[in-house]
Design an enzyme around this catalytic site. Structure first.
Site, PDB file in Angstrom:
ATOM      1  N   HIS A  37       0.766  -1.158   0.013  1.00 19.75           N
ATOM      2  CA  HIS A  37       0.193  -0.069  -0.035  1.00 19.75           C
ATOM      3  C   HIS A  37       0.950   1.307  -0.062  1.00 19.75           C
ATOM      4  CE1 HIS A  37       1.027   0.314   4.212  1.00 19.75           C
ATOM      5  NE2 HIS A  37       1.024  -1.090   4.397  1.00 19.75           N
ATOM      6  N   ASN A  95       2.825   4.351   1.355  1.00 21.56           N
ATOM      7  CA  ASN A  95       3.540   4.732   2.645  1.00 21.56           C
ATOM      8  C   ASN A  95       3.784   3.448   3.360  1.00 21.56           C
ATOM      9  OD1 ASN A  95       3.040   7.442   2.201  1.00 21.56           O
ATOM     10  ND2 ASN A  95       1.098   7.370   3.076  1.00 21.56           N
ATOM     11  N   ASP A 155       9.075   8.967  -8.934  1.00 20.87           N
ATOM     12  CA  ASP A 155       9.431   9.832  -7.805  1.00 20.87           C
ATOM     13  C   ASP A 155       8.815   9.857  -6.802  1.00 20.87           C
ATOM     14  OD1 ASP A 155      11.502  10.843  -9.804  1.00 20.87           O
ATOM     15  OD2 ASP A 155      10.074  12.468 -10.662  1.00 20.87           O
ATOM     16  N   GLY A 203       8.890   4.402 -12.882  1.00 25.90           N
ATOM     17  CA  GLY A 203       7.865   5.305 -12.574  1.00 25.90           C
ATOM     18  C   GLY A 203       7.157   5.952 -13.663  1.00 25.90           C
ATOM     19  N   SER A 204       6.811   7.088 -13.757  1.00 31.02           N
ATOM     20  CA  SER A 204       6.083   7.924 -14.798  1.00 31.02           C
ATOM     21  C   SER A 204       7.084   8.930 -15.058  1.00 31.02           C
ATOM     22  CB  SER A 204       4.843   8.418 -14.464  1.00 31.02           C
ATOM     23  OG  SER A 204       4.023   7.494 -14.087  1.00 31.02           O
ATOM     24  N   ARG A 237      -4.951   8.620 -12.907  1.00 27.37           N
ATOM     25  CA  ARG A 237      -3.631   7.689 -12.779  1.00 27.37           C
ATOM     26  C   ARG A 237      -3.874   6.592 -13.748  1.00 27.37           C
ATOM     27  NH1 ARG A 237       0.494   6.663  -9.787  1.00 27.37           N
ATOM     28  NH2 ARG A 237       0.987   8.578  -8.717  1.00 27.37           N
TER      29      ARG A 237
HETATM   30  C1  LIG Z   1       5.022  22.499 -25.164  1.00 27.79           C
HETATM   31  C2  LIG Z   1       5.605  21.434 -24.689  1.00 27.79           C
HETATM   32  C3  LIG Z   1       6.192  21.736 -23.133  1.00 27.79           C
HETATM   33  C4  LIG Z   1       6.958  20.676 -22.502  1.00 27.79           C
HETATM   34  C5  LIG Z   1       7.238  21.396 -21.117  1.00 27.79           C
HETATM   35  C6  LIG Z   1       7.954  20.125 -20.338  1.00 27.79           C
HETATM   36  C7  LIG Z   1       8.496  20.647 -19.071  1.00 27.79           C
HETATM   37  C8  LIG Z   1       8.784  19.526 -18.170  1.00 27.79           C
HETATM   38  C9  LIG Z   1       9.330  19.771 -16.773  1.00 27.79           C
HETATM   39  C10 LIG Z   1       9.059  18.590 -15.996  1.00 27.79           C
HETATM   40  C11 LIG Z   1       9.455  18.899 -14.777  1.00 27.79           C
HETATM   41  C12 LIG Z   1       9.415  17.666 -13.860  1.00 27.79           C
HETATM   42  C13 LIG Z   1       9.635  17.750 -12.535  1.00 27.79           C
HETATM   43  C14 LIG Z   1       9.615  16.446 -11.664  1.00 27.79           C
HETATM   44  C15 LIG Z   1       8.319  16.225 -11.434  1.00 27.79           C
HETATM   45  C16 LIG Z   1       8.017  14.742 -10.708  1.00 27.79           C
HETATM   46  O1  LIG Z   1       8.741  14.794  -9.544  1.00 27.79           O
HETATM   47  C17 LIG Z   1       6.307  14.534 -10.753  1.00 27.79           C
HETATM   48  C18 LIG Z   1       6.163  13.039  -9.927  1.00 27.79           C
HETATM   49  O2  LIG Z   1       6.920  12.028 -10.940  1.00 27.79           O
HETATM   50  P1  LIG Z   1       6.383  10.462 -10.929  1.00 27.79           P
HETATM   51  O3  LIG Z   1       5.224  10.283 -11.587  1.00 27.79           O
HETATM   52  O4  LIG Z   1       7.428   9.858 -11.459  1.00 27.79           O
HETATM   53  O5  LIG Z   1       6.200  10.117  -9.355  1.00 27.79           O
HETATM   54  N1  LIG Z   1       6.003  14.558 -12.118  1.00 27.79           N
HETATM   55  C19 LIG Z   1       5.339  15.521 -12.309  1.00 27.79           C
HETATM   56  O6  LIG Z   1       4.990  16.607 -11.713  1.00 27.79           O
HETATM   57  C20 LIG Z   1       4.901  15.540 -13.905  1.00 27.79           C
HETATM   58  C21 LIG Z   1       5.416  16.801 -14.555  1.00 27.79           C
HETATM   59  C22 LIG Z   1       4.891  16.418 -16.001  1.00 27.79           C
HETATM   60  C23 LIG Z   1       5.236  17.825 -16.786  1.00 27.79           C
HETATM   61  C24 LIG Z   1       4.390  17.513 -18.198  1.00 27.79           C
HETATM   62  C25 LIG Z   1       4.276  18.959 -18.849  1.00 27.79           C
HETATM   63  C26 LIG Z   1       3.423  18.702 -19.868  1.00 27.79           C
HETATM   64  C27 LIG Z   1       3.097  20.139 -20.469  1.00 27.79           C
HETATM   65  C28 LIG Z   1       2.199  20.316 -21.722  1.00 27.79           C
HETATM   66  C29 LIG Z   1       1.888  21.256 -21.958  1.00 27.79           C
HETATM   67  C30 LIG Z   1       0.871  21.386 -23.222  1.00 27.79           C
HETATM   68  C31 LIG Z   1       0.822  22.540 -24.032  1.00 27.79           C
HETATM   69  C32 LIG Z   1       0.321  22.167 -25.124  1.00 27.79           C
HETATM   70  C33 LIG Z   1      -0.309  23.625 -26.087  1.00 27.79           C
HETATM   71  C34 LIG Z   1      -0.942  23.212 -27.186  1.00 27.79           C
HETATM   72  N1  LIG Z   2       1.656  -1.098  -3.088  1.00 28.09           N
HETATM   73  C1  LIG Z   2       1.224   0.197  -3.220  1.00 28.09           C
HETATM   74  N2  LIG Z   2      -0.021   0.472  -3.652  1.00 28.09           N
HETATM   75  C2  LIG Z   2      -0.597   1.770  -4.139  1.00 28.09           C
HETATM   76  N3  LIG Z   2       0.357   2.788  -4.005  1.00 28.09           N
HETATM   77  C3  LIG Z   2       1.581   2.512  -3.677  1.00 28.09           C
HETATM   78  C4  LIG Z   2       2.295   1.395  -3.494  1.00 28.09           C
HETATM   79  N4  LIG Z   2       3.482   1.665  -3.183  1.00 28.09           N
HETATM   80  C5  LIG Z   2       3.673   2.977  -3.436  1.00 28.09           C
HETATM   81  N5  LIG Z   2       2.707   3.531  -3.641  1.00 28.09           N
HETATM   82  C6  LIG Z   2       2.407   4.936  -4.029  1.00 28.09           C
HETATM   83  O1  LIG Z   2       2.101   5.178  -5.300  1.00 28.09           O
HETATM   84  C7  LIG Z   2       2.614   6.556  -5.940  1.00 28.09           C
HETATM   85  C8  LIG Z   2       3.079   6.503  -6.964  1.00 28.09           C
HETATM   86  O2  LIG Z   2       4.398   5.780  -6.974  1.00 28.09           O
HETATM   87  P1  LIG Z   2       5.490   6.080  -8.347  1.00 28.09           P
HETATM   88  O3  LIG Z   2       6.405   4.713  -8.010  1.00 28.09           O
HETATM   89  O4  LIG Z   2       6.193   7.422  -7.866  1.00 28.09           O
HETATM   90  O5  LIG Z   2       5.101   5.900  -9.607  1.00 28.09           O
HETATM   91  P2  LIG Z   2       4.449   7.080 -10.631  1.00 28.09           P
HETATM   92  O6  LIG Z   2       5.882   7.553 -11.147  1.00 28.09           O
HETATM   93  O7  LIG Z   2       3.849   6.374 -11.834  1.00 28.09           O
HETATM   94  O8  LIG Z   2       3.834   8.196  -9.943  1.00 28.09           O
HETATM   95  C9  LIG Z   2       3.171   6.941  -4.626  1.00 28.09           C
HETATM   96  O9  LIG Z   2       2.819   8.042  -4.260  1.00 28.09           O
HETATM   97  C10 LIG Z   2       3.507   5.757  -3.802  1.00 28.09           C
HETATM   98  O10 LIG Z   2       3.533   6.278  -2.330  1.00 28.09           O
END
Ligand SMILES: CCCCCCCCCCCCC/C=C/[C@@H](O)[C@H](COP(=O)(O)O)NC(=O)CCCCCCCCCCCCCCC
Ligand SMILES: Nc1ncnc2c1ncn2[C@@H]1O[C@H](COP(=O)(O)OP(=O)(O)O)[C@@H](O)[C@H]1O
Ligand SMILES: [Ca+2]
Length: 444
Positions: A84, A86, A110, A152-153, A217
């Site tokens: 789960h 956390n 992340d 991750g994503s 998600r």
């Molecule tokens: C026009 C294209 C613009 C592209 C701009 C891209 C900027 C990306 C900067 C991303 C900084 C990410 C910082 C880190 C974030 C992560 O910690 C965090 C969690 O990650 P996890 O899911 O692995 O747990 N991820 C995020 O916050 C996701 C950020 C995703 C950013 C995607 C940005 C897409 C922007 C699209 C704009 C579209 C405009 C279109 C106009 C026709």
């Molecule tokens: N076994 C689990 N079931 C559900 N959620 C979980 C589990 N293990 C971790 N998580 C949670 O899943 C979320 C997303 O995890 P992460 O690995 O960063 O994937 P993503 O990059 O797709 O967001 C985190 O907030 C984490 O706390």
């Protein structure tokens, strides 16, 4: 180990030919002796796998690509597949017998890294009697290194510290025992500890984007593109006051071209002058009349605090290309109210070679601490939030009651991809609080 394209590493075999068995055994003994002298290499690891991160491939990635390499390197690993959210954080906080291990590995994105970070840092502070609620407490660094197997994503923390999101490359950095110190930001609300952050703290655009993406998600990593488009089209701005303490003594600046790379001089300079820096930050503590502090009120589309470049596959140079992993500062990017077209031009510069800070409505500062206060007091308790805000929910300062819905006057902070429960926050950088099994991005 050999380097292939773009920071990616692969295993390679070297065959020694030997005329007789005796000599061969001697070679093996000597090689094993030499290997055992390499104290940087971990022998025992604690591994947490999030089976639901990214495209839900964490378990398979670990079993097929990483475990065989650990086995060949004679590393023993205790593996916990989380059940789960956390689970990993709470296990690290209280239960895990950390003395048995040389490092902790997280398989996920992340969000999963953030769990490991919170578990470990909180555990170390509790063991040392440090009160995390004290915003100016000097936190105790974690001795255990953290390895990230990207599954991750976004995997921005892996990408920005290794240069590529590749499970085999990350496993090899763990096996050879690389070490990369990383700054950690602590986030407080009214002297109550909220969270730690290592990559992006974002209010406005990225906060809204993340809030929306959590409802999608099931879409996997594509949720960010859809929510990005939706957030871009809604084009909200938010009013508030941002106060920050510039890192005037820092070696670099956000618009120099000194990118943080393996063996970074800016971060090393920080290391050698760490004691001196502590004195300076003591003197510069917010002494209420704000000496040394800059205060700016405005209408912002986005407030981004980047503690590292935030490079990721979507934006290989990241939100702040010259931010440093371990210099004790973060880059505060303020995007003021502007037209949709201008904001689009700014976003586009995250994926081309133009300078994303070269706009009249964008400014960037290298800082050690910052505070944010939304214009309207957060009188609406988060628990009371529902679709139709009650009349009493509006603060008296609110101009038009109809416009006074929580969704349009406040955004939320995203903190490494998790949503914070408060908009008013205090942030300070804790220099080199943790170490990763990485070496920074290598110069090509
Ligand atoms: C026009 C294209 C613009 C592209 C701009 C891209 C900027 C990306 C900067 C991303 C900084 C990410 C910082 C880190 C974030 C992560 O910690 C965090 C969690 O990650 P996890 O899911 O692995 O747990 N991820 C995020 O916050 C996701 C950020 C995703 C950013 C995607 C940005 C897409 C922007 C699209 C704009 C579209 C405009 C279109 C106009 C026709
Ligand atoms: N076994 C689990 N079931 C559900 N959620 C979980 C589990 N293990 C971790 N998580 C949670 O899943 C979320 C997303 O995890 P992460 O690995 O960063 O994937 P993503 O990059 O797709 O967001 C985190 O907030 C984490 O706390
Ligand atoms: Ca930093």
């Amino acid at each position: 180990m050999m380097r292939t394209r773009q920071h990616q590493w692969r295993c390679s075999d070297v065959t020694f030919h030997c005329p007789n068995q005796g000599l061969c055994e001697q070679w093996i003994t000597v090689i094993n002796e030499q290997l055992s002298l390499l104290t940087n290499r971990p022998k025992s690891l604690l591994v947490y796998i999030n089976p639901y991160g990214g495209k839900q491939r964490g378990k398979r990635i670990y079993e097929q690509k990483v475990a065989p390499l650990f086995h060949r390197a004679c590393i023993s690993a205790d593996v916990i597949v989380t059940e789960h959210a956390n689970h990993a954080r709470d296990h690290l906080k209280t239960e895990a017998s950390l003395e048995k291990y040389d490092g902790v590995v997280c398989v996920g994105g992340d969000g999963m890294f953030s769990e490991i970070l919170h578990g470990l840092v909180t555990r170390v502070q509790t063991d040392h009697g440090v009160d995390q609620n004290q915003p100016d407490a000097e936190l105790v660094p974690c001795s255990l290194r953290i390895g990230i197997i990207p599954a991750g994503s976004t995997d921005c923390i892996c990408f920005a510290t290794v240069g590529v999101n590749d499970p085999v490359t990350s496993a090899l950095h763990i096996i050879i025992g690389d070490s990369q110190p990383v700054d950690v930001c602590s986030v407080h609300h009214k002297d109550i500890f909220l969270r730690y952050s290592v990559s992006l703290l974002g209010y406005g655009f990225y906060g809204d984007l993340l809030t929306d993406s959590e409802r999608k998600r099931w879409l996997g990593p594509a949720r960010y593109d859809l929510s990005g488009l939706k957030t871009f089209l809604s084009h909200n701005y938010y009013e508030g006051t941002i106060s920050f303490l510039p890192a005037e003594d820092a070696v670099g600046s956000p618009r120099d071209k000194l990118q943080c790379r393996s063996g970074c001089h800016v971060c090393q300079h920080k290391l050698s002058s760490k004691d001196k820096q502590w004195d300076i930050s003591e003197r510069e503590k917010p002494d209420k009349d704000g000496s040394g502090w800059n205060v700016m009120r405005g209408k912002f589309i986005a407030i981004n605090a980047a503690n590292m470049s935030c490079a990721c596959p979507r934006s290989p140079k990241g939100l702040s290309p010259s931010a440093h992993l371990a210099d004790g500062t973060l880059d505060l990017i303020l995007v003021r109210k502007c037209s949709r077209l201008d904001f689009f031009r700014h976003l586009l510069r995250h994926i081309n070679t133009d300078d994303q800070f070269d706009h009249s409505f964008v400014e960037v500062h290298r800082v050690r601490m910052f505070h944010f206060q939304p214009l309207y007091q957060e009188s609406i308790s988060l628990d009371d939030l529902n679709e139709t805000p009650k009349k009493t929910g509006c603060s008296p300062m609110c101009p038009a009651p109809t416009a006074c819905s929580y969704n349009t006057i406040y955004s939320s902070w995203t903190c490494d991809g998790e949503i914070l429960p408060h908009a008013a926050i205090q942030v300070s950088v804790q220099c080199q609080l943790i170490r990763l099994f990485a070496r920074g991005i290598e110069e090509q």
